[in-house]
Design an enzyme around this catalytic site. Structure first.
Site, PDB file in Angstrom:
ATOM      1  N   PHE A 263       6.127   2.726  -4.738  1.00  0.00           N
ATOM      2  CA  PHE A 263       7.540   2.907  -4.418  1.00  0.00           C
ATOM      3  C   PHE A 263       8.096   4.282  -4.803  1.00  0.00           C
ATOM      4  CE2 PHE A 263       7.076  -1.741  -4.877  1.00  0.00           C
ATOM      5  CZ  PHE A 263       7.429  -2.125  -3.589  1.00  0.00           C
TER       6      PHE A 263
ATOM      7  N   HIS B 216       9.807  -8.076   0.259  1.00  0.00           N
ATOM      8  CA  HIS B 216       9.621  -6.627   0.148  1.00  0.00           C
ATOM      9  C   HIS B 216      10.967  -5.938   0.356  1.00  0.00           C
ATOM     10  CE1 HIS B 216       8.065  -2.593   1.004  1.00  0.00           C
ATOM     11  NE2 HIS B 216       6.982  -2.987   0.353  1.00  0.00           N
TER      12      HIS B 216
ATOM     13  N   TYR C 122       3.040   4.734   0.602  1.00  0.00           N
ATOM     14  CA  TYR C 122       3.777   5.313   1.728  1.00  0.00           C
ATOM     15  C   TYR C 122       2.801   6.092   2.607  1.00  0.00           C
ATOM     16  CZ  TYR C 122       8.097   4.465  -0.966  1.00  0.00           C
ATOM     17  OH  TYR C 122       9.150   3.905  -1.666  1.00  0.00           O
TER      18      TYR C 122
ATOM     19  N   ASP D   3       0.858  -1.186   0.000  1.00  0.00           N
ATOM     20  CA  ASP D   3       0.000   0.000   0.000  1.00  0.00           C
ATOM     21  C   ASP D   3       0.892   1.234   0.000  1.00  0.00           C
ATOM     22  OD1 ASP D   3       0.824  -0.248   2.651  1.00  0.00           O
ATOM     23  OD2 ASP D   3      -1.099   0.299   3.504  1.00  0.00           O
TER      24      ASP D   3
END
Length: 223
Positions: free
Chosen positions: A77, A188, A66, A64
């Site tokens: 990202f 991740h 930031y 999801d």
């Protein structure tokens, strides 16, 4: 009504009329009214607006957005110019250097628009989040929409490279036809998990090799 300004409008029109999506819209109206939510409402669909359906070569899937001020702008990202690279992005650029020898950009440049404009769709499984409250919009309907996006790209005649980072993204593997698309997966890039299966994945060179093998131009991953 959502207006993406390209082929996604027609492709997703049934989703945008669906019961789950209308419920999601009402939820978001309440959330934006009483909480600080990221990204800004007019940037939720940035990834779709920049990279039309037929132009997608690579889908990078995250979790999801930031959840810190000024970071999220609707592309997984990526952060706007002038915002310090979050730790996950620092690790992405470290892997990129190890893979292709590309030097990381300045620490205040984590804007991945050059990737998106070449056909790299930067998608999260959930497209909104409350400030400082990760996964707070999980289970409200976003996953149904992004699952459908993954399926539609997987069904396309022209193959796609799917890069799945983190468990929520990797859980979508079953939606993808691996016989006609390339699936690359890893942990991740967050500092909490990057050393447990993110580093060393060589995602960028593998994606480019696959694209070239299938008659498509490779991605210039330099920012």
């Amino acid at each position: 009504m959502v207006n993406l300004g390209n082929s996604w409008d027609e492709i997703l029109k049934d989703e945008f009329k669906s019961e789950y999506y209308l419920a999601l819209r009402e939820f978001l109206k309440r959330e934006y009214a009483v909480h600080t939510v990221y990204p800004p409402m007019d940037e939720i669909y940035s990834a779709f607006k920049v990279t039309p359906y037929e132009d997608v070569k690579v889908l990078i899937l995250g979790q999801d957005p930031y959840h810190g001020p000024g970071q999220a702008h609707g592309m997984a990202f990526s952060v706007k110019p002038g915002i310090k690279q979050p730790p996950s992005m620092v690790n992405i650029f470290k892997e990129l250097k190890d893979d292709l020898g590309i030097e990381p950009p300045d620490k205040f440049n984590g804007y991945l628009m050059p990737w998106a404009e070449q056909g790299v769709m930067l998608l999260n499984t959930c497209l909104t989040v409350r400030e400082h409250d990760p996964m707070s919009h999980h289970g409200q309907g976003w996953e149904k929409l992004t699952d459908r996006v993954i399926e539609l790209l997987s069904e396309r005649e022209k193959p796609v490279v799917f890069i799945l980072w983190g468990n929520p993204a990797r859980a979508k593997k079953s939606l993808i036809d691996g016989s006609k698309n390339l699936i690359l997966e890893g942990a991740h890039p967050s500092p909490f998990s990057a050393y447990n299966g993110f580093f060393g994945g060589r995602y960028f060179s593998k994606a480019n090799e696959y694209l070239e093998e299938h008659g498509m131009s490779s991605i210039d991953w330099k920012i």
